[in-house]
Scaffold this active site. Structure first.
Site, PDB file in Angstrom:
ATOM      1  N   CYS A 111       0.661  -1.156   0.014  1.00 30.38           N
ATOM      2  CA  CYS A 111      -0.081   0.004   0.020  1.00 30.38           C
ATOM      3  C   CYS A 111       0.969   1.265   0.146  1.00 30.38           C
ATOM      4  CB  CYS A 111      -1.081  -0.158   0.884  1.00 30.38           C
ATOM      5  SG  CYS A 111      -2.694   1.319   1.245  1.00 30.38           S
ATOM      6  N   HIS A 112       0.692   1.862   1.510  1.00 29.51           N
ATOM      7  CA  HIS A 112       1.420   3.347   1.362  1.00 29.51           C
ATOM      8  C   HIS A 112       2.974   3.006   1.967  1.00 29.51           C
ATOM      9  CE1 HIS A 112      -2.497   5.047   0.484  1.00 29.51           C
ATOM     10  NE2 HIS A 112      -1.533   6.728   0.025  1.00 29.51           N
TER      11      HIS A 112
END
Length: 186
Positions: A111-112
């Site tokens: 994800c991030h």
């Protein structure tokens, strides 16, 4: 399934991690036999983010000042927006991440979390993916970005979002089982 007995994996996280992105990889690693430690900036508990709100709290096993990459066979980085943004502003967290690359150990980021890899300066020439909104940041850090559920590049495992967790977890376990990758470097 690979047997990860005698393997120890660090999950580096702080408040604001995406709950499923810590819970599910941790379970996959433990189910394969690994010992898993949640490592954070401070002792106590860290609070997850789930479905647009604060979620459950998770126990911190070790703090960054208590550990070294030498204690672990691999590193896993959950996403969420808040978690990697806080961690990439902590010098010790960035050094901890970079040390896994310097010692050729598997690292997985979803994800991030690749924001933290960009901050550590370990993405130059690497094939990765991430949450789509940070694609430009990851490319600007020198990575070759692609929109795939999981990308593996010599011990570096990346995925886009929680929907990719089954593929991410399978590759995470596989890379931890394989161990050091000489091409994995800072």
């Amino acid at each position: 399934m690979e047997n990860l007995n005698r393997k120890t994996v660090a999950i580096l996280a702080t408040n604001g991690f995406e709950e499923s992105e810590l819970r599910e990889p941790k379970k996959a690693l433990e189910d394969a036999g690994a010992e898993v430690h949640v490592v954070s900036l401070k002792s106590g508990e860290i609070k997850s983010w789930a479905d647009g709100n604060w979620g459950k709290s998770y126990k911190v096993d070790k703090t960054l000042d208590e550990v070294s990459q030498a204690d672990y066979n691999a590193l896993m980085l959950p996403g969420g927006v808040i978690n990697p943004d806080l961690l990439r502003n902590d010098e010790n967290a960035v050094k901890f991440v970079k040390s896994f690359f310097e010692n050729h150990k598997p690292v997985a980021a979803i994800c991030h979390a690749p924001w933290l890899l960009a901050e550590a300066g370990v993405l130059e020439g690497r094939n990765v993916t991430s949450y789509s909104s940070i694609k430009t940041d990851i490319i600007n850090a020198g990575a070759n970005w692609s929109d795939e559920e999981v990308v593996v590049d010599a011990g570096l495992v990346t995925s886009r979002n929680p929907k990719d967790l089954p593929a991410f977890n399978a590759k995470l376990v596989e890379e931890v089982y394989e161990g050091k990758h000489e091409e994995q470097m800072a």
